[in-house]
Motif scaffolding. Structure first.
Motif, PDB file in Angstrom:
ATOM      1  N   THR A   1       2.158 -13.684  42.869  1.00 24.58           N
ATOM      2  CA  THR A   1       2.159 -14.614  41.733  1.00 24.58           C
ATOM      3  C   THR A   1       2.449 -13.871  40.442  1.00 24.58           C
ATOM      4  OG1 THR A   1       0.618 -16.097  42.852  1.00 24.58           O
ATOM      5  CG2 THR A   1       0.777 -16.303  40.454  1.00 24.58           C
ATOM      6  N   GLY A   2       1.782 -12.751  40.237  1.00 22.18           N
ATOM      7  CA  GLY A   2       1.988 -11.968  39.012  1.00 22.18           C
ATOM      8  C   GLY A   2       3.411 -11.453  38.900  1.00 22.18           C
ATOM      9  N   ALA A   3       3.936 -10.908  40.019  1.00 21.59           N
ATOM     10  CA  ALA A   3       5.296 -10.373  40.000  1.00 21.59           C
ATOM     11  C   ALA A   3       6.327 -11.487  39.779  1.00 21.59           C
ATOM     12  CB  ALA A   3       5.595  -9.632  41.300  1.00 21.59           C
ATOM     13  N   MET A   4       6.092 -12.652  40.389  1.00 17.93           N
ATOM     14  CA  MET A   4       7.026 -13.775  40.220  1.00 17.93           C
ATOM     15  C   MET A   4       7.027 -14.238  38.759  1.00 17.93           C
ATOM     16  SD  MET A   4       9.258 -15.771  41.676  1.00 17.93           S
ATOM     17  CE  MET A   4       9.011 -15.815  43.421  1.00 17.93           C
ATOM     18  N   CYS A   5       5.836 -14.348  38.174  1.00 16.35           N
ATOM     19  CA  CYS A   5       5.736 -14.768  36.769  1.00 16.35           C
ATOM     20  C   CYS A   5       6.433 -13.754  35.857  1.00 16.35           C
ATOM     21  CB  CYS A   5       4.268 -14.923  36.357  1.00 16.35           C
ATOM     22  SG  CYS A   5       3.475 -16.347  37.121  1.00 16.35           S
ATOM     23  N   GLU A   6       6.210 -12.492  36.113  1.00 16.39           N
ATOM     24  CA  GLU A   6       6.824 -11.456  35.290  1.00 16.39           C
ATOM     25  C   GLU A   6       8.345 -11.450  35.455  1.00 16.39           C
ATOM     26  OE1 GLU A   6       6.748  -6.623  34.991  1.00 16.39           O
ATOM     27  OE2 GLU A   6       4.876  -7.632  35.532  1.00 16.39           O
ATOM     28  N   THR A   7       8.829 -11.599  36.688  1.00 21.10           N
ATOM     29  CA  THR A   7      10.265 -11.576  36.965  1.00 21.10           C
ATOM     30  C   THR A   7      10.980 -12.767  36.304  1.00 21.10           C
ATOM     31  OG1 THR A   7       9.863 -10.491  39.075  1.00 21.10           O
ATOM     32  CG2 THR A   7      12.000 -11.527  38.795  1.00 21.10           C
ATOM     33  N   LEU A   8      10.355 -13.942  36.390  1.00 22.90           N
ATOM     34  CA  LEU A   8      10.986 -15.145  35.842  1.00 22.90           C
ATOM     35  C   LEU A   8      10.638 -15.390  34.377  1.00 22.90           C
ATOM     36  CD1 LEU A   8      10.549 -17.606  38.852  1.00 22.90           C
ATOM     37  CD2 LEU A   8      12.562 -16.254  38.244  1.00 22.90           C
TER      38      LEU A   8
ATOM     39  N   THR B   1       2.539 -22.277  34.542  1.00 19.88           N
ATOM     40  CA  THR B   1       3.839 -22.860  34.875  1.00 19.88           C
ATOM     41  C   THR B   1       4.079 -22.776  36.374  1.00 19.88           C
ATOM     42  OG1 THR B   1       4.748 -22.296  32.710  1.00 19.88           O
ATOM     43  CG2 THR B   1       6.338 -22.713  34.466  1.00 19.88           C
ATOM     44  N   LEU B   2       3.798 -21.613  36.959  1.00 20.82           N
ATOM     45  CA  LEU B   2       3.998 -21.440  38.402  1.00 20.82           C
ATOM     46  C   LEU B   2       3.070 -22.365  39.186  1.00 20.82           C
ATOM     47  CD1 LEU B   2       5.723 -19.915  40.406  1.00 20.82           C
ATOM     48  CD2 LEU B   2       3.997 -18.109  40.454  1.00 20.82           C
ATOM     49  N   SER B   3       1.868 -22.542  38.702  1.00 22.62           N
ATOM     50  CA  SER B   3       0.928 -23.462  39.348  1.00 22.62           C
ATOM     51  C   SER B   3       1.441 -24.903  39.273  1.00 22.62           C
ATOM     52  CB  SER B   3      -0.443 -23.358  38.682  1.00 22.62           C
ATOM     53  OG  SER B   3      -1.325 -24.304  39.206  1.00 22.62           O
ATOM     54  N   ARG B   4       2.004 -25.271  38.129  1.00 21.59           N
ATOM     55  CA  ARG B   4       2.572 -26.612  37.969  1.00 21.59           C
ATOM     56  C   ARG B   4       3.763 -26.800  38.907  1.00 21.59           C
ATOM     57  NH1 ARG B   4       3.334 -26.454  32.828  1.00 21.59           N
ATOM     58  NH2 ARG B   4       5.584 -26.190  32.831  1.00 21.59           N
ATOM     59  N   TRP B   5       4.599 -25.761  39.026  1.00 18.89           N
ATOM     60  CA  TRP B   5       5.718 -25.825  39.958  1.00 18.89           C
ATOM     61  C   TRP B   5       5.212 -26.025  41.381  1.00 18.89           C
ATOM     62  CZ3 TRP B   5       9.392 -21.196  38.433  1.00 18.89           C
ATOM     63  CH2 TRP B   5       9.946 -21.454  37.170  1.00 18.89           C
ATOM     64  N   ASP B   6       4.136 -25.331  41.715  1.00 19.12           N
ATOM     65  CA  ASP B   6       3.549 -25.444  43.056  1.00 19.12           C
ATOM     66  C   ASP B   6       3.164 -26.897  43.325  1.00 19.12           C
ATOM     67  OD1 ASP B   6       2.453 -24.731  45.553  1.00 19.12           O
ATOM     68  OD2 ASP B   6       0.485 -24.339  44.651  1.00 19.12           O
TER      69      ASP B   6
ATOM     70  N   TRP C   1       1.879 -15.760  47.452  1.00 22.28           N
ATOM     71  CA  TRP C   1       3.177 -15.179  47.824  1.00 22.28           C
ATOM     72  C   TRP C   1       4.266 -16.240  47.742  1.00 22.28           C
ATOM     73  CZ3 TRP C   1       3.882 -10.124  48.110  1.00 22.28           C
ATOM     74  CH2 TRP C   1       2.751  -9.315  48.299  1.00 22.28           C
ATOM     75  N   TRP C   2       5.316 -15.876  47.006  1.00 25.14           N
ATOM     76  CA  TRP C   2       6.397 -16.812  46.708  1.00 25.14           C
ATOM     77  C   TRP C   2       7.734 -16.241  47.190  1.00 25.14           C
ATOM     78  CZ3 TRP C   2       4.683 -21.201  44.268  1.00 25.14           C
ATOM     79  CH2 TRP C   2       3.401 -21.136  43.722  1.00 25.14           C
ATOM     80  N   PRO C   3       8.493 -16.991  48.018  1.00 27.57           N
ATOM     81  CA  PRO C   3       9.810 -16.507  48.466  1.00 27.57           C
ATOM     82  C   PRO C   3      10.808 -16.591  47.308  1.00 27.57           C
ATOM     83  CG  PRO C   3       9.432 -18.714  49.306  1.00 27.57           C
ATOM     84  CD  PRO C   3       8.174 -18.294  48.589  1.00 27.57           C
ATOM     85  N   PHE C   4      11.245 -15.416  46.860  1.00 26.38           N
ATOM     86  CA  PHE C   4      12.042 -15.323  45.648  1.00 26.38           C
ATOM     87  C   PHE C   4      13.312 -16.185  45.704  1.00 26.38           C
ATOM     88  CE2 PHE C   4      15.083 -13.047  42.831  1.00 26.38           C
ATOM     89  CZ  PHE C   4      14.417 -13.266  41.642  1.00 26.38           C
ATOM     90  N   ARG C   5      14.122 -16.040  46.744  1.00 26.63           N
ATOM     91  CA  ARG C   5      15.387 -16.777  46.851  1.00 26.63           C
ATOM     92  C   ARG C   5      15.139 -18.287  46.901  1.00 26.63           C
ATOM     93  NH1 ARG C   5      20.557 -15.651  47.797  1.00 26.63           N
ATOM     94  NH2 ARG C   5      21.843 -17.214  48.820  1.00 26.63           N
ATOM     95  N   GLU C   6      14.142 -18.727  47.647  1.00 28.74           N
ATOM     96  CA  GLU C   6      13.857 -20.156  47.769  1.00 28.74           C
ATOM     97  C   GLU C   6      13.361 -20.747  46.440  1.00 28.74           C
ATOM     98  OE1 GLU C   6      11.386 -21.091  51.126  1.00 28.74           O
ATOM     99  OE2 GLU C   6      12.621 -19.882  52.468  1.00 28.74           O
ATOM    100  N   VAL C   7      12.588 -19.949  45.700  1.00 29.28           N
ATOM    101  CA  VAL C   7      12.125 -20.417  44.394  1.00 29.28           C
ATOM    102  C   VAL C   7      13.315 -20.591  43.452  1.00 29.28           C
ATOM    103  CG1 VAL C   7      10.771 -19.813  42.336  1.00 29.28           C
ATOM    104  CG2 VAL C   7       9.783 -19.488  44.607  1.00 29.28           C
ATOM    105  N   LEU C   8      14.243 -19.624  43.465  1.00 30.27           N
ATOM    106  CA  LEU C   8      15.434 -19.742  42.612  1.00 30.27           C
ATOM    107  C   LEU C   8      16.290 -20.938  43.027  1.00 30.27           C
ATOM    108  CD1 LEU C   8      16.544 -16.016  42.147  1.00 30.27           C
ATOM    109  CD2 LEU C   8      15.273 -17.461  40.553  1.00 30.27           C
TER     110      LEU C   8
END
Length: 182
Positions: A18-25, A31-36, A47-54
């Protein structure tokens, strides 16, 4: 003290914490919780699949990076946003139309229909009054029977003209049979 790895492969997918995804994006955890809650793909807790999230966000399509994904590839959230945007545009057009009515650029259909109906009634009375006026005027010059026939002919012509107003399309007058000796 063990530090969690920011990324790892899960089921053949590159996943970020979660932290790495937030930092990367460049987004917040909220926001990530709302997306979830809106259906953003997640493989496991935290754990978030990077390609699928994009792809879910519309940044990636099947063929790679894109600015506008095909409508069939958009997720439901994006489709909902697009539909809401179209609805807002339609409401804005409707409000603009109502404003033009208020400015008297247009008049309501019922009001226009009532005014036309009134005008046609006046027209009908006026046209049917011709025959009486012509009969009165001619009766001092010709006999009353001939004046009456002329008045009847004017009435028939007026009724034919009024019938043209009352039908849709092109009016064709019925063929009149010639009278026996006249």
């Amino acid at each position: 003290m063990s530090t969690k790895q920011p990324a790892k492969m899960i089921n053949g997918k590159l996943c970020f914490t979660t932290g790495a995804m937030c930092e990367t994006l460049g987004i917040t955890r909220e926001t990530l919780s709302r997306w979830d809650s809106m259906g953003c793909p997640k493989v496991a807790r935290g754990w978030w699949p990077f390609r699928e999230v994009l792809t879910w966000r519309g940044v990636l399509s099947a063929s790679g990076f894109t600015s506008d994904a095909e409508p069939s590839q958009q997720n439901l959230y994006r489709k909902k946003l697009a539909a809401e945007a179209r609805l807002k545009e339609q409401k804005a057009e409707e409000a603009e139309f109502k404003n033009t009515i208020v400015r008297s650029d247009y008049i309501p259909k019922d009001e226009a229909a009532a005014e036309l109906k009134r005008s046609y009634s006046v027209l009908k009375r006026s046209m049917l009054a011709y025959s009486r006026q012509i009969t009165k005027s001619l009766s001092s010059y010709i006999d009353s029977v001939t004046a009456g026939r002329i008045g009847n002919m004017v009435t028939e012509l007026s009724l034919d003209a009024l019938e043209q107003f009352s039908i849709k399309g092109v009016f064709t007058a019925p063929k009149k049979k010639a009278k026996g000796g006249q």
